[in-house]
Scaffold this motif. Structure first.
Motif, PDB file in Angstrom:
ATOM      1  N   GLN A 140      10.160  10.770  -5.844  1.00 40.77           N
ATOM      2  CA  GLN A 140      11.675  11.438  -6.243  1.00 40.77           C
ATOM      3  C   GLN A 140      12.730  10.612  -6.251  1.00 40.77           C
ATOM      4  O   GLN A 140      13.295   9.967  -5.302  1.00 40.77           O
ATOM      5  N   PRO A 141      13.616  10.196  -7.304  1.00 37.79           N
ATOM      6  CA  PRO A 141      14.640   9.345  -7.435  1.00 37.79           C
ATOM      7  C   PRO A 141      15.827  10.169  -6.696  1.00 37.79           C
ATOM      8  O   PRO A 141      15.782  11.279  -6.633  1.00 37.79           O
ATOM      9  N   ASP A 142      16.702   9.233  -6.049  1.00 34.14           N
ATOM     10  CA  ASP A 142      17.879   9.547  -5.544  1.00 34.14           C
ATOM     11  C   ASP A 142      19.176   9.160  -6.304  1.00 34.14           C
ATOM     12  O   ASP A 142      19.066   8.714  -7.311  1.00 34.14           O
ATOM     13  N   SER A 143      20.373   9.165  -5.733  1.00 33.93           N
ATOM     14  CA  SER A 143      21.404   8.977  -6.625  1.00 33.93           C
ATOM     15  C   SER A 143      21.602   7.674  -6.855  1.00 33.93           C
ATOM     16  O   SER A 143      21.973   7.147  -7.813  1.00 33.93           O
ATOM     17  N   ILE A 144      21.037   6.700  -5.740  1.00 35.80           N
ATOM     18  CA  ILE A 144      21.167   5.532  -6.245  1.00 35.80           C
ATOM     19  C   ILE A 144      20.375   4.858  -7.079  1.00 35.80           C
ATOM     20  O   ILE A 144      20.600   3.836  -7.919  1.00 35.80           O
ATOM     21  N   THR A 145      18.768   5.572  -7.129  1.00 43.39           N
ATOM     22  CA  THR A 145      18.039   5.200  -8.312  1.00 43.39           C
ATOM     23  C   THR A 145      18.739   5.581  -9.778  1.00 43.39           C
ATOM     24  O   THR A 145      18.727   4.553 -10.650  1.00 43.39           O
ATOM     25  N   TYR A 146      19.391   6.666  -9.932  1.00 43.23           N
ATOM     26  CA  TYR A 146      20.056   6.813 -11.032  1.00 43.23           C
ATOM     27  C   TYR A 146      21.114   5.909 -11.578  1.00 43.23           C
ATOM     28  O   TYR A 146      21.321   5.734 -12.591  1.00 43.23           O
ATOM     29  N   THR A 147      21.972   5.469 -10.340  1.00 40.85           N
ATOM     30  CA  THR A 147      23.159   4.531 -10.842  1.00 40.85           C
ATOM     31  C   THR A 147      22.372   3.319 -11.407  1.00 40.85           C
ATOM     32  O   THR A 147      22.971   2.626 -12.025  1.00 40.85           O
ATOM     33  N   LEU A 148      21.075   2.745 -10.674  1.00 39.01           N
ATOM     34  CA  LEU A 148      20.688   1.465 -11.143  1.00 39.01           C
ATOM     35  C   LEU A 148      20.055   1.598 -12.326  1.00 39.01           C
ATOM     36  O   LEU A 148      20.197   0.763 -13.106  1.00 39.01           O
ATOM     37  N   GLN A 197       7.430   4.343 -14.006  1.00 33.89           N
ATOM     38  CA  GLN A 197       6.455   4.209 -13.102  1.00 33.89           C
ATOM     39  C   GLN A 197       6.700   5.097 -11.771  1.00 33.89           C
ATOM     40  O   GLN A 197       5.572   5.711 -11.251  1.00 33.89           O
ATOM     41  N   MET A 198       7.974   5.102 -11.275  1.00 29.82           N
ATOM     42  CA  MET A 198       8.269   6.001 -10.108  1.00 29.82           C
ATOM     43  C   MET A 198       8.022   7.545 -10.455  1.00 29.82           C
ATOM     44  O   MET A 198       7.710   8.115  -9.603  1.00 29.82           O
ATOM     45  N   ILE A 199       8.302   7.903 -11.922  1.00 24.55           N
ATOM     46  CA  ILE A 199       8.033   9.189 -12.202  1.00 24.55           C
ATOM     47  C   ILE A 199       6.731   9.652 -12.282  1.00 24.55           C
ATOM     48  O   ILE A 199       6.221  10.690 -11.666  1.00 24.55           O
ATOM     49  N   ASN A 259       0.947  -1.121  -0.023  1.00 25.65           N
ATOM     50  CA  ASN A 259      -0.136  -0.073  -0.082  1.00 25.65           C
ATOM     51  C   ASN A 259       0.910   1.186  -0.209  1.00 25.65           C
ATOM     52  O   ASN A 259       0.444   2.163  -0.240  1.00 25.65           O
ATOM     53  N   GLU A 260       1.983   1.203   0.550  1.00 28.70           N
ATOM     54  CA  GLU A 260       3.077   2.193   0.539  1.00 28.70           C
ATOM     55  C   GLU A 260       4.287   1.741   0.068  1.00 28.70           C
ATOM     56  O   GLU A 260       4.701   0.834   0.164  1.00 28.70           O
ATOM     57  N   ARG A 261       5.040   2.791  -0.695  1.00 33.39           N
ATOM     58  CA  ARG A 261       6.246   2.601  -1.295  1.00 33.39           C
ATOM     59  C   ARG A 261       6.952   3.790  -1.255  1.00 33.39           C
ATOM     60  O   ARG A 261       6.417   4.837  -1.464  1.00 33.39           O
ATOM     61  N   ASP A 262       8.452   3.481  -0.879  1.00 35.39           N
ATOM     62  CA  ASP A 262       9.256   4.600  -0.926  1.00 35.39           C
ATOM     63  C   ASP A 262      10.403   4.625  -1.620  1.00 35.39           C
ATOM     64  O   ASP A 262      10.342   3.544  -2.702  1.00 35.39           O
ATOM     65  N   VAL A 263      11.300   5.501  -1.946  1.00 38.52           N
ATOM     66  CA  VAL A 263      12.238   5.302  -2.823  1.00 38.52           C
ATOM     67  C   VAL A 263      13.173   4.099  -2.803  1.00 38.52           C
ATOM     68  O   VAL A 263      13.611   3.346  -3.685  1.00 38.52           O
ATOM     69  N   ILE A 264      13.288   3.603  -1.480  1.00 37.71           N
ATOM     70  CA  ILE A 264      13.930   2.431  -1.212  1.00 37.71           C
ATOM     71  C   ILE A 264      13.427   1.195  -1.687  1.00 37.71           C
ATOM     72  O   ILE A 264      14.221   0.467  -2.352  1.00 37.71           O
ATOM     73  N   THR A 265      12.108   1.369  -1.681  1.00 39.19           N
ATOM     74  CA  THR A 265      11.341   0.110  -2.230  1.00 39.19           C
ATOM     75  C   THR A 265      11.357   0.249  -3.663  1.00 39.19           C
ATOM     76  O   THR A 265      11.839  -1.088  -4.354  1.00 39.19           O
ATOM     77  N   PHE A 266      11.456   1.352  -4.444  1.00 39.52           N
ATOM     78  CA  PHE A 266      11.724   1.240  -5.809  1.00 39.52           C
ATOM     79  C   PHE A 266      13.218   0.659  -6.170  1.00 39.52           C
ATOM     80  O   PHE A 266      13.478  -0.133  -7.042  1.00 39.52           O
ATOM     81  N   ASN A 267      14.148   1.318  -5.473  1.00 37.91           N
ATOM     82  CA  ASN A 267      15.354   0.845  -5.517  1.00 37.91           C
ATOM     83  C   ASN A 267      15.854  -0.485  -5.131  1.00 37.91           C
ATOM     84  O   ASN A 267      16.672  -1.213  -5.960  1.00 37.91           O
ATOM     85  N   SER A 268      15.426  -1.325  -4.400  1.00 39.28           N
ATOM     86  CA  SER A 268      15.445  -2.463  -4.123  1.00 39.28           C
ATOM     87  C   SER A 268      14.932  -3.217  -5.120  1.00 39.28           C
ATOM     88  O   SER A 268      15.643  -4.333  -5.319  1.00 39.28           O
ATOM     89  N   THR A 269      13.890  -2.879  -5.640  1.00 34.73           N
ATOM     90  CA  THR A 269      13.037  -3.660  -6.775  1.00 34.73           C
ATOM     91  C   THR A 269      13.980  -3.511  -8.043  1.00 34.73           C
ATOM     92  O   THR A 269      14.093  -4.558  -8.894  1.00 34.73           O
ATOM     93  N   MET A 270      14.663  -2.294  -8.491  1.00 35.21           N
ATOM     94  CA  MET A 270      15.412  -2.080  -9.505  1.00 35.21           C
ATOM     95  C   MET A 270      16.590  -2.833  -9.269  1.00 35.21           C
ATOM     96  O   MET A 270      17.147  -3.529 -10.290  1.00 35.21           O
ATOM     97  N   ASP A 314      15.501  -4.094 -18.697  1.00 34.05           N
ATOM     98  CA  ASP A 314      14.146  -3.542 -19.167  1.00 34.05           C
ATOM     99  C   ASP A 314      13.232  -3.219 -18.199  1.00 34.05           C
ATOM    100  O   ASP A 314      12.487  -2.221 -18.222  1.00 34.05           O
ATOM    101  N   LYS A 315      13.066  -4.093 -17.406  1.00 34.17           N
ATOM    102  CA  LYS A 315      11.951  -3.894 -15.991  1.00 34.17           C
ATOM    103  C   LYS A 315      12.536  -2.826 -15.197  1.00 34.17           C
ATOM    104  O   LYS A 315      11.609  -2.231 -14.611  1.00 34.17           O
ATOM    105  N   THR A 316      13.771  -2.553 -15.047  1.00 37.12           N
ATOM    106  CA  THR A 316      14.089  -1.683 -14.210  1.00 37.12           C
ATOM    107  C   THR A 316      13.808  -0.264 -14.765  1.00 37.12           C
ATOM    108  O   THR A 316      13.340   0.516 -14.125  1.00 37.12           O
ATOM    109  N   ILE A 317      13.918  -0.060 -16.129  1.00 37.14           N
ATOM    110  CA  ILE A 317      13.617   1.053 -16.875  1.00 37.14           C
ATOM    111  C   ILE A 317      12.121   1.099 -16.793  1.00 37.14           C
ATOM    112  O   ILE A 317      11.727   2.406 -16.553  1.00 37.14           O
TER     113      ILE A 317
END
Length: 733
Positions: free
Chosen positions: A154-162, A147-149, A118-129, A139-142
């Motif tokens: 808001q993506p963080d530096s870890i999101t962008y590296t992934l 979906q995140m956008i 029900n709730e997701r944060d940037v860490i949730t998206f990063n863990s999945t990526m 392709d699924k990461t992209i």
């Protein structure tokens, strides 16, 4: 205080404290004693009746991830679901659960958890990526980034590296550049973040946009670290610019930046690749005259390491990269010296590096010996080891050993669905001429990749079944919807060439996209045309290629070889002169083309011209490296060179050869000069015993006859076939 990175840690719970429990679990996890940590976790619950809090669950889930133990992970997950809501609904717990399932390769349960949150944060998206990248699903990461956008997270530096790493893996240049632009417009992210910058360098390197990678690297000149230098070196190596890697290393030394073990592995790989690339381009060992560094550079850097006390000289990764480097430099003795000094000789990586070195330097027997050493010492065999030893059997035509290894793999319940191993087996049976077994393995595979099709097509071509090769190529494109790569085009064109299917070769080649018409594909087409005596068209194909590329000695040498076959002495001299106009050609290459021209003159009966070429070759001290042939008899491998006189039964072999040739003369055959080497003529040998290209094949047959004492009539059909193939005397058969 215990140095938990250097010693095995041993402890047990002394009281009923959850805090002590957590501290001990953390120590075990840090010391990578995961099995002991799991035992301690269960002891805490079963013996001390402790109730885990969310920190304990975070620790134990991390331990399951490190172990890759899906069964244990599911067990912990089930325990969490029976706890109170503040634990089972804790977002940190959910994020670690997602990570655990991805690490255990259970993508379905990981996605199910993500989708049900029900709730997701940037860490949730990063863990999945991170999980998608780990499981090679970039392709699924992209898609998840999109979906995140959309969800305004808001993506963080870890999101962008992934996401940049994902773009690099699936080579989506447009998407990667687009996201890069998003960062430049984004005021919430530090555009100069060094981690993001190095990931961008890596991404552009994988996309072959070296210029953009260099642009980013140049902008971080004041903040460069050993990591950013290594990223740029990796980019250069991936794009076959090893000389630039070495220049970058020298720049590091000038600014007194201490290289890391990763830096050394990259620069050693570059030194080896310099030699490999120059050799592939036909320039042999004359590296000093080019802009590329000399092989001594690698040895010099190796010496630097030996004097450098800040680097572990016994680092296994450095040692194996050195073996690889010396292997590419053809310095097998030095590679063996390093291998012998490796303390962890039980490590499969070092064996793999040494086997690769042996195969690359035409020493497949030694690869097989190393494999047998691993078996004796009960060293765990990897898929890579199986592939290397199977390739070694292919190289030395060791049928018995190859068959035994195939059955060893099956008897050990090795998963025969492994594509890489099956591809190697298809190649091996194809080299053995056992096309039925090769096709049987191909048809038994549940999944094929492009390399599988390439290997099977090549096996058909190698065995003169060009029509079957073309049929499989068309099935691959039209029914299976596979997109061919450059290797596909090379093998199918070679198959056409060896079966005389020049029209089919034309149909394929002229429809190939310009991007794939590289030097290897073009050379294969030149060979197909030259074998069919389409000289002008073959030369036109080369000249069209060289309008936009560097001159290629291999293509011209291919054409020269065909001239010799058809006694086209004038065309041969014309091509020989073109080759000699090229710059930076090694003595070995000059020797090869000189021998080809001399043999062309000899086959046409122009012995004075042939002898003139030979004298010139001798005067200039050109040396041609001879090829080697193998035959296996009763599990024992025999090897020999063209015109080899070292075999202990040499006289008996040539006596048998004389007998057979006398029988042919009695039947009315007159030997021609097309297959006679100039070597034999100038040595004054009888032309009947110097059949140049196929004397090795006859040597094989007589070895069978003499060493095994087989009945002569059993091998006569094979001998007859060979003589028809060599001399074209259909009437004798």
């Amino acid at each position: 205080i215990i140095n938990i990175n250097s010693h095995r840690y041993s402890a047990s719970l002394t009281n009923n404290s959850v805090l002590e429990w957590g501290v001990l679990l953390k120590r075990y996890k840090t010391n990578k004693q995961n099995e002991e940590a799991l035992k301690l976790f269960h002891d805490g619950i079963n013996k001390k009746k402790l109730i885990p809090n969310y920190i304990i669950y975070l620790l134990v889930l991390g331990i399951c991830s490190d172990l890759g133990s899906l069964e244990k992970g599911k067990e912990i997950h089930k325990m969490i679901m029976n706890t109170k809501d503040d634990i089972k609904n804790n977002l940190k717990i959910q994020n670690v659960l997602i990570n655990m399932y991805f690490k255990c390769r259970d993508i379905t349960n990981a996605e199910k958890l993500f989708n049900n949150l029900n709730e997701r944060d940037v860490i949730t998206f990063n863990s999945t990526m991170k999980g998608y990248n780990f499981n090679e699903l970039p392709d699924k990461t992209i898609d998840l980034y999109k979906q995140m956008i959309i969800n305004k997270i808001q993506p963080d530096s870890i999101t962008y590296t992934l996401v940049f790493a994902a773009c690099g893996e699936c080579v989506r240049l447009g998407k990667g550049k687009s996201i890069h632009m998003d960062i430049m417009k984004n005021n919430t992210i530090n555009k100069d973040n060094l981690i993001i910058q190095t990931t961008l360098i890596d991404m552009y390197g994988k996309m072959a946009d070296v210029q953009k990678a260099e642009e980013i690297f140049s902008k971080i000149s004041k903040k460069r670290t050993v990591i950013s230098f290594s990223a740029m070196m990796k980019c250069y190596n991936a794009n076959e610019l090893p000389e630039k890697t070495i220049e970058l290393y020298e720049e590091m030394i000038k600014v007194k930046m201490q290289p890391s073990s990763v830096t050394y592995t990259l620069v050693f790989a570059a030194c080896g690749d310099c030699v490999r690339l120059v050799t592939e381009q036909g320039f042999g060992a004359i590296i000093e005259s080019l802009s590329l560094p000399i092989p001594g550079k690698g040895k010099s850097i190796h010496m630097d390491i030996m004097k450098n006390n800040t680097i572990n000289k016994d680092n296994l990764i450095i040692q194996t990269t050195l073996i690889d480097m010396y292997g590419k430099m053809a310095d097998v003795q030095k590679a063996e010296e390093i291998f012998s000094k490796i303390s962890k000789k039980c490590d499969v990586i070092s064996f793999s590096a040494m086997m690769k070195c042996y195969n690359a330097n035409g020493l497949p027997k030694k690869t097989i010996e190393l494999y047998e050493e691993m078996i004796r010492n009960n060293i765990q065999l990897s898929d890579g080891i199986y592939v290397l030893v199977i390739d070694a059997c292919s190289m030395c035509l060791s049928r018995q050993k190859g068959w035994l290894i195939h059955h060893e793999i099956m008897n050990k319940n090795k998963e025969m669905s492994d594509i890489i191993i099956n591809n190697a087996l298809i190649n091996m049976y194809g080299k053995f001429g056992d096309i039925d077994n090769a096709r049987r393995i191909f048809d038994s595979m549940n999944k094929h990749d492009i390399a599988t099709y390439n290997t099977m097509i090549n096996s058909y071509g190698f065995n003169g079944q060009g029509l079957d090769a073309i049929e499989l190529y068309r099935r691959m494109r039209e029914q299976e919807r596979w997109t061919p790569n450059d290797k596909t085009f090379v093998v199918v064109l070679n198959a056409c060439s060896h079966s005389g299917l020049v029209d089919a070769a034309r149909e394929i080649f002229y429809l190939i996209d310009e991007r794939y018409r590289n030097k290897f594909v073009t050379t294969a087409m030149v060979d197909a045309l030259a074998r069919s005596q389409h000289w002008d068209e073959a030369q036109s194909v080369i000249e069209n290629y060289e309008k936009t590329n560097e001159r290629n000695i291999v293509m011209w040498t291919t054409l020269l070889g065909a001239c010799r076959t058809y006694k086209e002495e004038k065309k041969a001299k014309e091509i020989y002169d073109k080759i000699n106009e090229m710059k930076n050609i090694s003595n070995n290459c000059r020797a090869s083309v000189s021998v080809l021209l001399a043999n062309t003159y000899a086959s046409a009966g122009k012995y004075d011209k042939a002898e003139s070429i030979r004298h010139k070759t001798d005067d200039e001290n050109f040396k041609k490296i001879p090829g080697m042939t193998y035959i296996e008899i009763d599990g024992v491998n025999h090897s020999f060179y063209a015109h080899d006189k070292s075999h202990p039964k040499l006289n008996e072999i040539y006596n048998e050869l004389d007998k057979l040739q006398q029988e042919l003369i009695d039947y009315g055959h007159t030997f021609g000069y097309n297959s006679i080497t100039f070597f034999g003529i100038v040595q004054g040998l009888c032309n009947r015993v110097i059949l140049c290209t196929y004397v090795e094949l006859l040597y094989n047959i007589f070895l069978l006859n003499i060493v095994n004492n087989l009945v002569y009539t059993n091998i006569l059909p094979y001998l007859a076939f060979l003589y028809v193939y060599i001399t074209g005397i259909d009437r004798i058969l």
